[in-house]
Structure formats: C-alpha cells, structure tokens
Motif scaffolding. Sequence first.
Motif, PDB file in Angstrom:
ATOM      1  N   UNK A   1      49.850  36.053  38.730  1.00 56.35           N
ATOM      2  CA  UNK A   1      49.799  36.214  40.366  1.00 56.35           C
ATOM      3  C   UNK A   1      48.500  36.604  40.758  1.00 56.35           C
ATOM      4  N   UNK A   2      47.429  36.398  39.978  1.00 52.59           N
ATOM      5  CA  UNK A   2      46.064  36.638  40.680  1.00 52.59           C
ATOM      6  C   UNK A   2      45.745  37.943  40.396  1.00 52.59           C
ATOM      7  N   UNK A   3      46.302  38.820  39.784  1.00 56.11           N
ATOM      8  CA  UNK A   3      45.951  40.194  39.412  1.00 56.11           C
ATOM      9  C   UNK A   3      44.886  40.204  38.162  1.00 56.11           C
ATOM     10  N   UNK A   4      43.881  41.047  38.567  1.00 53.82           N
ATOM     11  CA  UNK A   4      42.919  41.054  37.512  1.00 53.82           C
ATOM     12  C   UNK A   4      43.399  41.927  36.372  1.00 53.82           C
TER      13      UNK A   4
ATOM     14  N   UNK B   1      42.441  44.294  32.699  1.00 54.66           N
ATOM     15  CA  UNK B   1      41.456  45.050  32.158  1.00 54.66           C
ATOM     16  C   UNK B   1      40.782  44.331  30.678  1.00 54.66           C
TER      17      UNK B   1
ATOM     18  N   UNK C   1      39.220  39.676  45.649  1.00 56.52           N
ATOM     19  CA  UNK C   1      40.377  39.688  44.906  1.00 56.52           C
ATOM     20  C   UNK C   1      40.361  40.546  43.672  1.00 56.52           C
ATOM     21  N   UNK C   2      39.111  41.062  43.313  1.00 56.38           N
ATOM     22  CA  UNK C   2      38.885  41.876  42.016  1.00 56.38           C
ATOM     23  C   UNK C   2      38.865  43.396  42.606  1.00 56.38           C
TER      24      UNK C   2
END
Lengths: 532, 532
Positions: B163-166, B168, B447-448
């Motif tokens: 979902x576009x989530x960065x 680790x 976005x990050x």
Amino acid sequence: MSTSIPTLSRRHWLSMIGKAAGGGVMYQAMSSLGYAQESNYRGPLELSKAKRGGSVVILGAGLAGMTAAYELRAAGYRVQVLEFQERSGGRCWTVRGGDSFTELGGAKQTCSFAKGNYINPGPWRVPYHHYAVLDYCKKFGVRLEPFMQVNYNALVHNSKAFGGKPQKFREVQADAYGYVAELLAKATNQGALDQAVTTEDKEKLLESLRGWGALDKDFRYVASHSVSNHRGFQIEPAGGLMPVAQYSTPIEMSSLLQSGLWNKINDGHLMEFQTAIFEPVGGMDAIAKGFEKEVGSLVRHNCKVTRIEQNDKGVTVTFSDTRKGGAAQQVKADWCVCTIPASILAQIDIQVGDAMKQAIQSLPYGASFKVGLEFKRRFWEEDERIYGGISYTDLPIGQISYPSTNFFSKGPAVLLGGYQYENAHAYAYTAMSPAQRIQAAVEQGAQLHAQYPKEFLSGFTVGWHRVPWINGCFGLWTDALREQHYRNLCEIDGRIVLAGEHCSYIPAWQEGAILSSLDAVKRLHDKAQATA
Amino acid sequence: MSTSIPTLSRRHWLSMIGKAAGGGVMYQAMSSLGYAQESNYRGPLELSKAKRGGSVVILGAGLAGMTAAYELRAAGYRVQVLEFQERSGGRCWTVRGGDSFTELGGAKQTCSFAKGNYINPGPWRVPYHHYAVLDYCKKFGVRLEPFMQVNYNALVHNSKAFGGKPQKFREVQADAYGYVAELLAKATNQGALDQAVTTEDKEKLLESLRGWGALDKDFRYVASHSVSNHRGFQIEPAGGLMPVAQYSTPIEMSSLLQSGLWNKINDGHLMEFQTAIFEPVGGMDAIAKGFEKEVGSLVRHNCKVTRIEQNDKGVTVTFSDTRKGGAAQQVKADWCVCTIPASILAQIDIQVGDAMKQAIQSLPYGASFKVGLEFKRRFWEEDERIYGGISYTDLPIGQISYPSTNFFSKGPAVLLGGYQYENAHAYAYTAMSPAQRIQAAVEQGAQLHAQYPKEFLSGFTVGWHRVPWINGCFGLWTDALREQHYRNLCEIDGRIVLAGEHCSYIPAWQEGAILSSLDAVKRLHDKAQATA
C-alpha cells in the motif's frame, strides 16, 4: 513526474496534526499509529512534583544510580548517593595513560598509553535504538561519533582452517552468499521447492538470488566481474593503461563450510550491532561525566555499604569510609534506590523479603575480559587498509577491534586486542595475571597481524571477575532464572527498589541500566506519592 | 593458552624484514607476497628528475589535472594549468549557502542553506580501497569522517507494494535471509541437493543457515526472539517492570518477493560501498582545496580552450579569457595533459590522430541528477532514529541519503533528497527546471517521510547534462566501446595525453581520475625522458 500519492491518507493526517499542534503531538500520534513504538522508553521522565520533601538515598553512582539521582532531584526529592569507588560511572569506565587499577589478587596496572588513547573496559558502543542513552547524551551535550562495527576489509580467522591464514570478511561473505544463492537456485530450478514457492514467486526468487549472490546467467557462482565486485579483485580496475583488472577466485565451498567462518560475519545483523551505532568521542566515560556534571555534587565517594535496613518510616544505610576509615556511619532517608550489583549485594546485609533476597543470591554474573593494546602506529590502516571494525578469530582473544576514531592519524594508537565473554575462555583468562593476559593477546593477535611483535608498546587488561566492586561483568539471566526471580528482584520491597542492568532485559548494556532506573524511579515515586 | 603459531613462517619472515629494513621495505615485501596487491596504486609517484627543464600545459584543474600538476612539478617540469571555470576542482564540488550556479538553459540557482550545510553535486564518498584518493587526503591533511552507507533503520520503499508504506531495511533483510535459509534448509533436508553437497558439508550448511537466518530448531523462519533480534521487536526488551518485549511478525514471503524490496538492500555488499567508507569533513571540495593549496598558483581560471595543436617540437593551446574577454591567447609547452571531459573535448579542435579522435567522439556520458534539500530540523533522527545511511525507493528520486555528519545536532540540516543515475529518470529530471526538480523531490520524499512538507526550507539541484562545463556526469563505457576505443583514448598521441575518470576503469569515481592521471603522467614522463 509522479505526483500521485496512493496511500498517504494516514500520512496526510499526520502532517495536518503536525502543522496544527507541533512536533510533540505529532510524535505521540505517530507512536499510536505504529511508528517509533518499539521502545519502552517514552522520552524524559516527567514525574509530578513530590507532595512533600521526601528523601532518597541512592546506592551506587553508575548510570542507573545517577539517572535516579537526576530524575528524583528534578521531582523535588532530597537525594544523596553513596558510591564505593573514588570515581562515579561504574562500568561506564575509560582507562587512559596514568590511570591505575588494582584487581582482586593484588595485581596493579598503571596505564602507559599516549595522551588521547584509551580503552573502555566495560561498554563501548551505543546502538541507535538505545533511546534513553542517546537522549541523555543529547541532553548533557555528550558528543557521539559513529562506531565502525562491520568492516568488509577486516579479517575472519579460524586457526585450524586455511593453514591458519586469516580470510577477508568480504571474501567470506560474498562466497557464503554466492553458494547459498547457487544452491537455492539449483533446488528451485529442479522443482524441489514447488510446494513451498508458487511459480510466480519462483521467478522473483531466482531474479533476487542472482543479484544478491552475484550469480552468472546460469545461476552459478563462479569468478566474474560481478563476483569480484563483491569479494574483491585479484587486481582492481584502475586508470589509463595500468595493468588490467583480474578477477579473484572464490574459496571452494566445502572449505568455506568446514572452516565455520561464515558464522563469524553475522554480528552486524543483530539489533544491538546494526548500523547506525555510536561511541562517545574520547571514551565511554564521557557519558558518566555528562551525568556527573548534573548530579556530581550529590555523590559521596569511597563509601562501602555494609548494611541496608528499613522499617515503615524509612531506610537506614550503614557504611564505612574506605579512605578516611573511622567508625561506621549511617544515612537515613525515606526511600532507597539500590543499584549495587547483585554479585556484591548478595554479600551485604539487606533487610528485604525472602523473595528479593533469593533473587539477589540466585543471579550469576557473566565473565568477560578485555585487553587494550597500544602500538607504535596504525599498521592496520597503513599496511592493511582496515579502518575500524572488528576481526573475529577462534582464538581465546575472540576479536580484535580497531579504533573508530582519529582515522589516518600518525603516532601510537590503541586497539581492543581481546574481548571474550564466552565463559570458558573468559574465566581462564581472568585467572591469569594481567601481564600474562596481555602477552597472550599479543601472541594470538600476531596470527592475524604479523606486525604485532614489532609494533607493540604496552597493554592494559580487565578481567571482570577480578574487579573488586562487582566480581563479574553483568547479570547472566536464563529463561528459567527470569521466570523464578526477575519480578521479585524488581518489585519494590517496602521502601527499597533495585535498579541496574541486572534489573533489566538488556543485560550488560547501559540502556538496560538506565531503563531499569527510570522504571524503578517512576514506581518508587508513585508509591511515595500514595504514601501519606 | 595457545602459543603455537602454525603458519607464521611467512609472517615471521615479514616481521624480520620489517625489523631490519623499516616499514617501506616491509610493505614492498607484503605486496610481493600477496598482501595489499589488489590495487594498481603503488604509493606516491617518484618520477626521476626531468633531464632538462621541460614544460607541460595541463588542461583542466579537476583532480586529474591537479594530480598531474602536482606530480610533474615535483619531477622538475614547468607546469601551467588552464581551467574553464572560475574555481578549481571540477566535479569535486560542494555547494553552500551563497553559492550560485547557472545551468544550460539559463536557470540560475543561489543556494540558501544555513552556514555549515552543503550538498556535493558530484562525488560524495571515498571507499577504503580508493588508495590514491586516501593517500593524497592524508598527504594534504584533508580530514575524513565515516560515511554511513548502510543503515538498518532506514527505509526501503516500493510505491506499488504494501500500500505504498515504506518498510525498514532491517525487516526486509532479516526476512529475505530468513526465507532463503528456510527454503535452502528444506531442500537440503529433503535430499534435493545430495549431489551438490556432501553429507559432512550438509551438517555445516544447516548449522550455518540456522544461525544466519535466525531459524528455529525445525529450520523454520517464524516469529521468535532470535528473529526479532534481527528484524526488530514489536516492543523491545526493556528495564524493570516495563511492558515485556513482544516479537515482531515477519513479512509474508510472497509479498516480500513480489515487492522486489530485497533487491534494494544489497548496495552495501559492493566493493565501492562497503564499509569502511568515508567523506571529507565539511564537503567533498576539501579534497580539491587540498590539491589547490599545493598547485593553486599554477592554475589560471576562466580559460576557454578552443584549439589544441601539436607538432614534433611542442603543443600550442589556444584559449579565450571568459571573464576579461579580448583576443584569443596562446600557451606553448613541450607536452600537454588534457583532462577536459570527452563530452567537451569532442567539440574542440584538437590535433590528434583519428584513433584518439574517434575515441573522444564515441564516448557517451552518463546522466545523473541530485537534489539537496534543507529542512528545519533533523526529523529523520529526532522522530525516526535514522542516523545517516540511505533509504531506497522505486520513485524517480531513487534514494534519500541522510547526512553522515553532525549527528544529534539542532537546527536546519541538508539531506540528499534525490540521486538518480538510471538514464530514463535522470534525463527526465534534468529536462525539468530546477524548481520543478526540487518540488518533485519534496513530493516524492513525502511518501517516505510525512514530515517533508512541514519541515522543508529550500533545495538545490544539479542535473549533470545541464552543467555547461561537462554536459553529462561521467564516461559511460560499455564492454564493446572499451574494446574499440579505450586504448586509443589513453595512448599518448604525439605530445598529448588524456586523463580523467573517462580514461579509467573506475568511471565516475575520483580514484579513476587520479589513477588515470598518475598513469598518464608516468608514461608522458618516460616519453619525455626518452626524447632527447
């Protein structure tokens, strides 16, 4: 140019919170949404002001004791700290030229390192997620510099493999990963994993293995430009018409596996050693001095505690002054935070319940020794291009850690010539005299670096079971011991609470000491406030 | 205590050489025995003194040109350097507050970064095996600090996955290694690799996989203390009676493979990015300034070279003064070292043979753009505990690199908000105006890091094909191009020799520029000495 931001609704919301309410609220929101929530550390303690001027006696001026002193004084308590040594800091300790240390057994060392050189006999690193340590460093202005944990050009050594010749970290890692990739690609291509991996995933897996393992188009790990770009070249690419590059040749797989060296390159993957990781500039005791600047005036040194008593009114601590001598003295206070290591506390008459007493007496302490060696010059940098980082060996010294500071400088430098916490070796070496320990470290280190004998100047060593004020290095918990004793060790007993790394799940680390202290202090304060 | 030193005969011999003859001889001996021989760099050039006072004109005062000036002057030549720009250093360039830059197309930027903040539009790192760069730094007193390349707490991001989530870095690496270990253990245990791995090696392999991959006793990669100690905990171990640790949950294997994120964590394994890796304190141009301190007096700035002629007596360079204007001027010398990038040299009338001319005209230049972004505070440190290192994304900005200096400091800080050398993106972004490039970097970076819009102050960007004095970033060789043109580019043509990163096998790196220059200078000197 992409301006679509597919999943930013949560982030936009955060951004709006941030705009409306400032960073603090934003951080809170982030925490509750799943960011930055990994640690139990919640920023500076903000204890509500003590209702009445209560008093606290703190035993031990290590980081746990000084944290308690700092926070309790801020909350309005009258605080005094009794410390056995003539310095504060405890295991947060740095030895420099001119410093002396007499270990149990009577052997006295006086360090002769050149100005600016040092060894940290205790903790020497601060991981990025040791939030409490980092925050106190920031608060107290303690300057930190990167600690070089992993160095691809450092050595891994098995004295019984490759004729005793050390290998390069980068060669061992590249070859291990290459063979793993090759083998897994082979199994995958042969259909051996068809039940575990879908056809779609298989393609992605193979593509990833090829890149990661530096495999050729047929998924083989063989000498190539790509492989040499991982493990190093025999002759590196250069300029103009210099000799052309030559590939290096991978270590044969069976030799690599049998050497066990692949198991020596993984420390950097562990949370506690992952980059970014830091060290205080000039020595670990910069952290102790940071605390001392704040609470040093509360600390009385050279106090040997002999008895800790309590009743429902308060706590009485009996101690003698190890420097001035004279009759036993006493301090009375409403509350007590005791950070004396369990290994010492077990020998002191302390008036607590059986549960805590048993916990104190049941905790063994881990063994460990370190040897700092000073050499005439940084031959590891000048001859071998090893700038910081750690070489690992199967010899009892365990590892050689090159300094992470003053790179490229001239003159004498100190490396950590031995650090072993594996019990058998650690006890054996602690049993030796300091001179023997240093000699052994030089002899063993010479198997990794031929320059040792010629360049060696002097050494300084600490075997922790010979340290008079602790008789060990850190609380050595097992799951079974934790199950039985941990809560009993940490619960407040009447008016006494214990703190220190031994009262934490991060043993041997300063973060454990500080978090344990913050938690103890918070609970003690709550109890004090509830006690009319 | 082990005192046996099984294979030290060679080392003992080295030690004896060292004792008898000092470090220089020892280093020679080590080289000839297989240590330290990877590089073609052989320490400082020691050209025999020129027979007669010859003269050399050097074109370009980048690192290649200044290296040539330094070494040739030392050998006794009369040296002058013509430089197009009003500063020396070439791509060894640092932009600070107050600096201006006008790119092709006319857009002018004036940097507004706070004092002490900077961006290196060109090279920004010095690997440990770039011996020539490091040795000149040491010689000229250029201070270096560790560059943080890998950061386990940094992010890897695929805008089309999760979902576009960065994610680790540490989570992706731990999970990728865990699944690889699990799959390979499964295949091995099922006998799928019995032909490739002996029974004896199989045991070692399984043991190593378990440790490296954090597998459980049944060789499974599942949530556990060990797995969390690699990828991070949901709630970390803490102190006292703080909430107990909670394991984190691995990313599901298929999602991880399909995201491709595993391919974004491998840069640190490549020779050029392996630790130890450094940067000059205060900006890359500290290296240029180091050279300039030595040879700055030989450099004439603002010289636009328009023609390079030669005959069997010498070289004539025609140039105009871009600041003062006036008639064309000429410099004559016995020899010429030309470090003008091929992209520019192809537009200049140079009297060399067809082979070199074709080589010059055939070399394309790689595209690249960088964006430096200044923010009000180090939110990546303060909110997210990212201290240096690089986050990778599939967005056109490619990566975000956090500063490796002044950790924990307050006030505005600059990060590298975009660096892309993949041609398609790099050209597209170079085609934009600077303001658009900066805006895009801020939008994508958000976005990050949700903090971007709120904390952003200003940006500065360089798209290398718009840099007037090079029209590109670095010589983009292919194997086929090298085969056809490399030797022709590097061979001395009459009295002219070329140098620079484009004349090396280390394109885009300063080491390539310097090694190319050292090689060119050595060959030119040999020829000059042989020419009566």
